[in-house]
Design an enzyme around this catalytic site. Structure first.
Site, mmCIF file in Angstrom:
data_model
loop_
_atom_site.group_PDB
_atom_site.id
_atom_site.type_symbol
_atom_site.label_atom_id
_atom_site.label_comp_id
_atom_site.label_asym_id
_atom_site.label_seq_id
_atom_site.Cartn_x
_atom_site.Cartn_y
_atom_site.Cartn_z
ATOM 1 C CE LYS A 22 8.888 13.899 -11.245
ATOM 2 N NZ LYS A 22 8.026 13.619 -12.396
ATOM 3 C CG ASN A 23 8.179 16.893 -14.084
ATOM 4 O OD1 ASN A 23 8.569 15.718 -14.036
ATOM 5 N ND2 ASN A 23 7.036 17.280 -13.563
ATOM 6 N NE ARG A 92 1.474 9.101 -18.660
ATOM 7 C CZ ARG A 92 0.867 8.784 -19.792
ATOM 8 N NH1 ARG A 92 0.365 7.587 -19.944
ATOM 9 N NH2 ARG A 92 0.750 9.655 -20.755
ATOM 10 C CB CYS A 116 -0.437 6.415 -14.214
ATOM 11 S SG CYS A 116 -0.651 8.171 -14.136
ATOM 12 N NE ARG A 121 -0.158 11.359 -16.714
ATOM 13 C CZ ARG A 121 1.000 11.508 -16.076
ATOM 14 N NH1 ARG A 121 1.338 10.659 -15.141
ATOM 15 N NH2 ARG A 121 1.808 12.482 -16.397
ATOM 16 C CG ASP A 303 2.920 18.096 -11.151
ATOM 17 O OD1 ASP A 303 1.995 17.279 -11.327
ATOM 18 O OD2 ASP A 303 3.893 18.193 -11.925
ATOM 19 N NE ARG A 412 7.621 7.472 -10.710
ATOM 20 C CZ ARG A 412 6.574 7.691 -11.477
ATOM 21 N NH1 ARG A 412 5.382 7.273 -11.105
ATOM 22 N NH2 ARG A 412 6.691 8.324 -12.625
HETATM 23 N N1 EPU Z 1 -3.515 15.026 -22.714
HETATM 24 C C1 EPU Z 1 -4.283 14.555 -23.759
HETATM 25 N N2 EPU Z 1 -3.633 13.980 -24.826
HETATM 26 C C2 EPU Z 1 -2.269 13.857 -24.877
HETATM 27 C C3 EPU Z 1 -1.514 14.344 -23.799
HETATM 28 C C4 EPU Z 1 -2.171 14.916 -22.721
HETATM 29 O O1 EPU Z 1 -5.498 14.622 -23.727
HETATM 30 O O2 EPU Z 1 -1.761 13.345 -25.878
HETATM 31 C C5 EPU Z 1 -4.189 15.665 -21.561
HETATM 32 C C6 EPU Z 1 -4.040 14.859 -20.276
HETATM 33 O O3 EPU Z 1 -5.062 13.882 -20.142
HETATM 34 C C7 EPU Z 1 -4.124 15.933 -19.210
HETATM 35 C C8 EPU Z 1 -3.511 17.144 -19.886
HETATM 36 O O4 EPU Z 1 -3.517 16.871 -21.290
HETATM 37 O O5 EPU Z 1 -5.455 16.238 -18.907
HETATM 38 C C9 EPU Z 1 -2.117 17.439 -19.452
HETATM 39 O O6 EPU Z 1 -1.331 16.262 -19.536
HETATM 40 P P1 EPU Z 1 0.189 16.382 -19.925
HETATM 41 O O7 EPU Z 1 0.440 15.685 -21.198
HETATM 42 O O8 EPU Z 1 0.627 17.777 -19.803
HETATM 43 O O9 EPU Z 1 0.889 15.541 -18.781
HETATM 44 P P2 EPU Z 1 2.278 14.902 -18.954
HETATM 45 O O10 EPU Z 1 3.065 15.653 -19.948
HETATM 46 O O11 EPU Z 1 2.113 13.439 -19.132
HETATM 47 C C10 EPU Z 1 3.586 16.378 -17.201
HETATM 48 C C11 EPU Z 1 4.346 16.114 -15.936
HETATM 49 C C12 EPU Z 1 3.376 15.722 -14.826
HETATM 50 C C13 EPU Z 1 2.385 16.867 -14.644
HETATM 51 C C14 EPU Z 1 1.694 17.223 -15.957
HETATM 52 C C15 EPU Z 1 0.829 18.466 -15.876
HETATM 53 C C16 EPU Z 1 6.476 15.364 -16.746
HETATM 54 C C17 EPU Z 1 7.433 14.250 -16.929
HETATM 55 N N3 EPU Z 1 5.306 15.057 -16.189
HETATM 56 O O12 EPU Z 1 2.898 15.161 -17.493
HETATM 57 O O13 EPU Z 1 4.164 15.568 -13.651
HETATM 58 O O14 EPU Z 1 1.394 16.495 -13.701
HETATM 59 O O15 EPU Z 1 2.683 17.458 -17.002
HETATM 60 O O16 EPU Z 1 1.570 19.579 -15.517
HETATM 61 O O17 EPU Z 1 6.771 16.511 -17.078
HETATM 62 C C18 EPU Z 1 4.697 14.742 -11.503
HETATM 63 O O18 EPU Z 1 5.803 15.297 -11.616
HETATM 64 O O19 EPU Z 1 4.279 14.250 -10.418
HETATM 65 C C19 EPU Z 1 3.810 14.652 -12.689
HETATM 66 C C20 EPU Z 1 2.799 13.786 -12.774
#
Ligand code: EPU
Length: 431
Positions: A22-23, A92, A116, A121, A303, A412
């Protein structure tokens, strides 16, 4: 509302195929906006989040055909750069169209994603990076309006190793003028898949330690591409096997070099062997407790943390799980406690360096798990994808009947999880 009803206690046996990631698929679909033409993607998982991304691209003007696990995406013309609240609020990852739309059309108006179930996030790293590439950003009435004449390469330092921020900036930089260096970039296997896809389209991307270097090109070309298999689904099914004392084969399953959680699962006592066609998994009657701390790749993936919680809750001895990425990713624990798990949550501090997040926010960070002999079936509720999967796993191992409600969260991110588990002999029904 749909739910799973599970009669626990059956050892899983047989073989099942692992789906596309998915990711990896979400940013790859978004990045088809970078080209004018027809992209063909194979191994696309049948998931709610993928449907949301498809709908989002259709809103932008792409024409998309799905034939089972293949998507044909025609992005010759796009006629809209405004992404409504409804699409962003259900997923998101909708934010991933920002980078490609800015590269393609120089503009995007997108609803700001909220927090969320798993945490606040923020998206400050996405916006900071895009500003560095020359994007002008204004926020009003819950929407982010971004415009740029010409994206220009720059050095960007990410305070947090964010997966989607790295992906957004990577996509924006592919056609920016000059060199972009993303320092402290994330490198999860799904980001590697996105890079491979972009490079096959003609992008110039190199990696040096934690730095991703992108040299902008003038155009990219559409390609045919096969999405990699989902390593988080692999982890989930390995645990399904271990928790039911089973013996299974994961067709097309794979893991990557230095994938911490596979090492952890082997340390816990599960027999896991790679073969040319997949992964053979054999449970053990002699599981050992573990200490786990989530971290960006190659650290332990957040995850897979909830699924490990279920396994360790029936593993003799004391295990400790520390969640460092999200302040609210323990919502499965009160549900596991309803099933008899002995888990205590210790409050900790979540230190954040990003400008949007509070610098030190209180959070439930450490789970101290004392393995119990067995879990007992109960009515439980999902709050997010992976927490939901952990409750299904607990139900498979529990004595008696477990009802897992709000399973739309699970849909999802897991393709037909109950059908796959049934193939392996589980007694699970979607009601
Ligand atoms: N963060 C910030 N600022 C930002 C972005 C992130 O502080 O602008 C922090 C977040 O608060 C968190 C950390 O950085 O503590 C990591 O967040 P990240 O941005 O990596 O999360 P994401 O990109 O929104 C993706 C996956 C998630 C997975 C996380 C961590 C996708 C679509 N989603 O989310 O997947 O948990 O990376 O590996 O790739 C899932 O599949 O169930 C899922 C939630």
């Amino acid at each position: 509302m749909k739910k799973f009803v599970i009669q626990g206690g059956t050892a899983l046996k047989g073989e099942v195929e692992i789906s596309g990631s998915k990711n990896a698929c979400l940013p790859i679909i978004a990045s088809t906006l970078l080209v004018k033409g027809e992209t063909i993607l194979h191994n696309v998982p049948l998931l709610r989040d993928i449907e949301t991304m498809i709908n989002l691209l259709k809103v932008i003007g792409a024409r998309i055909k799905r034939e089972n696990h293949t998507l044909i995406i025609n992005t010759r013309t796009i006629d809209n750069t405004e992404i409504p609240y409804d699409l962003v609020s259900t997923m998101r990852a909708s934010i991933l169209v920002m980078g490609p739309l800015l590269a393609r059309a120089g503009a995007v108006k997108i609803s700001r994603p909220g927090g969320c179930a798993i945490g606040s996030r923020p998206i400050d790293e996405h916006l900071k990076g895009l500003k560095s590439l020359g994007v002008f950003i204004k926020e009003q009435h819950g929407y982010i309006q971004a415009k740029v004449n010409n994206l220009t390469g720059k050095e960007i330092y990410l305070n947090e190793k964010s997966v989607t921020a790295t992906e957004n900036l990577l996509m924006a930089a592919t056609m920016a003028k000059g060199e972009t260096r993303i320092i402290n970039s994330a490198s999860e296997p799904h980001i590697q898949d996105l890079k491979k896809f972009l490079v096959s389209m003609g992008a110039d991307i190199k990696e040096q330690n934690d730095i991703t270097v992108v040299n902008g090109v003038t155009s990219l070309h559409p390609i045919e591409y096969t999405i990699s298999r989902d390593y988080i689904e692999v982890d989930t099914f390995i645990i399904a096997c271990a928790i039911t004392k089973g013996n299974i084969f994961l067709k097309q399953g794979n893991w990557f070099d230095s994938q911490t959680e596979i090492t952890k699962l082997q340390e816990i006592g599960i027999e896991i062997k790679k073969t040319p066609d997949g992964i053979r998994v054999k449970a053990s009657n002699n599981l050992k407790p573990s200490c786990i701390k989530t971290a960006p790749y190659p650290g332990f993936p957040t995850d897979s943390q909830p699924q490990f919680t279920s396994l360790l809750s029936i593993t003799p001895g004391t295990s400790i799980i520390t969640e460092t990425m999200y302040e609210s990713r323990f919502t499965h624990i009160p549900e596991l406690q309803r099933m008899g798990a002995d888990i205590k949550i210790e409050a900790g501090c979540s230190a954040k360096r990003s400008s949007e997040a509070t610098s030190f926010s209180p959070g439930n960070r450490n789970a101290i798990i004392n393995g119990v002999e067995h879990l007992s079936g109960a009515k439980v509720m999902c709050s997010d994808i992976r927490g939901g999967a952990s409750l299904v796993l607990a139900g498979l191992a529990a004595h008696g009947e477990t009802e897992v409600s709000r399973i739309y969260h699970i849909d999802r991110g897991y393709e037909k999880i109950e059908e796959k588990l049934k193939i392996l002999g589980a007694n699970i029904k979607r009601m």
